[in-house]
Design a protein around this motif. Structure first.
Motif, PDB file in Angstrom:
ATOM      1  N   UNK A  50      51.522  31.170  61.355  1.00 54.84           N
ATOM      2  CA  UNK A  50      50.804  30.456  62.541  1.00 54.84           C
ATOM      3  C   UNK A  50      50.912  31.366  63.761  1.00 54.84           C
ATOM      4  N   UNK A  53      48.924  33.718  64.315  1.00 54.68           N
ATOM      5  CA  UNK A  53      47.629  33.749  64.474  1.00 54.68           C
ATOM      6  C   UNK A  53      47.165  33.324  65.840  1.00 54.68           C
ATOM      7  N   UNK A  54      48.337  32.449  66.265  1.00 56.74           N
ATOM      8  CA  UNK A  54      48.121  32.226  67.783  1.00 56.74           C
ATOM      9  C   UNK A  54      48.287  33.101  69.124  1.00 56.74           C
ATOM     10  N   UNK A  57      45.092  35.166  68.005  1.00 57.01           N
ATOM     11  CA  UNK A  57      43.377  34.946  68.308  1.00 57.01           C
ATOM     12  C   UNK A  57      42.694  33.484  69.229  1.00 57.01           C
ATOM     13  N   UNK A 200      50.892  29.510  72.235  1.00 49.97           N
ATOM     14  CA  UNK A 200      49.628  28.637  72.661  1.00 49.97           C
ATOM     15  C   UNK A 200      49.632  28.536  74.317  1.00 49.97           C
TER      16      UNK A 200
ATOM     17  N   UNK B 194      39.693  28.845  70.442  1.00 43.56           N
ATOM     18  CA  UNK B 194      39.662  27.995  69.083  1.00 43.56           C
ATOM     19  C   UNK B 194      40.508  26.478  69.436  1.00 43.56           C
ATOM     20  N   UNK B 197      44.242  25.682  69.259  1.00 45.68           N
ATOM     21  CA  UNK B 197      44.756  26.085  70.524  1.00 45.68           C
ATOM     22  C   UNK B 197      44.254  24.965  71.491  1.00 45.68           C
TER      23      UNK B 197
END
Lengths: 213, 213
Positions: A50, A53-54, A57, A200, B194, B197
């Protein structure tokens, strides 16, 4: 809108993006693991998936100005680090299983102290936190911790590396090491959040500043 | 510190938390799916799993003041909705596979228009977005979209429901429906993020306001 994701190529170091996140996985396996058990026998590899990903993306896109390094400390051959570079990565999707597969592949490679490319944008090495800190010597270093200064009151430079722990947090020793080199300690929330959630929020703060410039 | 997670019990409706996130999964399967292929044949169920995780989890804790409803529109028996209530949920961990398993279980139950409990805190019903909107009639309704007002300029009430789409976004029809009932359109970032997020950032804004009060 400004070109947010433009990246100045630097030849001197593999680590050239503007934002780097470094996450320590205290129990994360250092050899290929079971993709059906990321949160169990793989040593909370789900958290690190995660975080990757954060870091990388956004909706239908990759942050080309960002990279993430996960420092794996679990059995059977710690330490190892895996680095994913936003400007180079291909064939990655944001789900945990896909990213887990990419880490798993990287861990199947025999490595020494230098980064070895596993798949596009993905590198692996027998590096520990100390080596990663050394590699990031040109970066402003920020330790993300609940007790830190509120991120909204901080002005960052052009190249920042953020350090954070997994569900266990950082050991006393790791914390000492980071604190000896960190430029500041920063908090992102009045609550204690998960590592990927911190990423994030950091991105959001930097995105806002960048676009307000 | 104030008791952030205190929740006033209300008997009138199943949906009583202070923050509700509603996410539409345009292709998400409506019968049990393959846990090894959440991002593929399950119709991007990975996105919905992440939305559930980010709604409910903080570090070593659950947000008891929050709930999430995922509206599933994929084959073979759309629509269905699954609701997860923070104050009731047990045996859930934040990894996609665990949450996928819990959704999968809920989808194995035969359901009609009323919520049926599948596991602690997890409910399933043959509800579409329209029904969910109706159920949330006492909530301030916020549509999360890039073009909206900056969340930092908005003051929310005590009970807010946030609506957002998956990787495809909301259809024109869904958008019309939400816009006809929404109190406002709000943006969380200068970039297109996303769904999960967006949820992290909304929580962060509300956490900050709550703790500054």
């Amino acid at each position: 809108m400004r070109e947010v994701y433009a990246k100045e190529e630097e030849k001197t170091s593999r680590v050239t993006p503007e934002r780097v996140f470094v996450v320590v996985g205290n129990k994360a396996k250092t050899e290929p693991f079971n993709l059906n058990d990321l949160a169990g026998s793989a040593g909370r590899m789900d958290i690190l998936c995660r975080c990757i990903a954060q870091t990388l993306f956004i909706s239908h896109g990759v942050r080309k100005n960002s990279a993430v390094i996960i420092v794996l400390r679990g059995e059977p051959s710690p330490p190892k680090s895996v680095m994913v570079v936003g400007s180079e990565v291909k064939y990655m999707s944001p789900d945990e299983r896909n990213i887990g597969g990419i880490i798993r592949k990287a861990l199947s490679i025999k490595v020494g102290k230098e980064w070895v490319k596993s798949t596009p944008g993905v590198y692996v090495a027998k590096k520990d936190l100390k080596d990663v800190l050394e590699e990031l010597k040109d970066y402003e270093k920020v330790y993300l911790k609940e007790c830190g200064e509120d991120i909204r009151k901080v002005k960052f430079g052009r190249k920042v590396a953020f350090f954070l722990g997994d569900h266990i947090g950082l050991s006393e020793e790791d914390e000492k090491l980071i604190m000896s080199l960190a430029d500041r300690v920063v908090s992102v929330s009045p609550l204690s959040l998960q590592a990927d959630q911190c990423i994030v929020i950091v991105h959001n703060e930097l995105d806002r500043v960048l676009l307000e410039e």
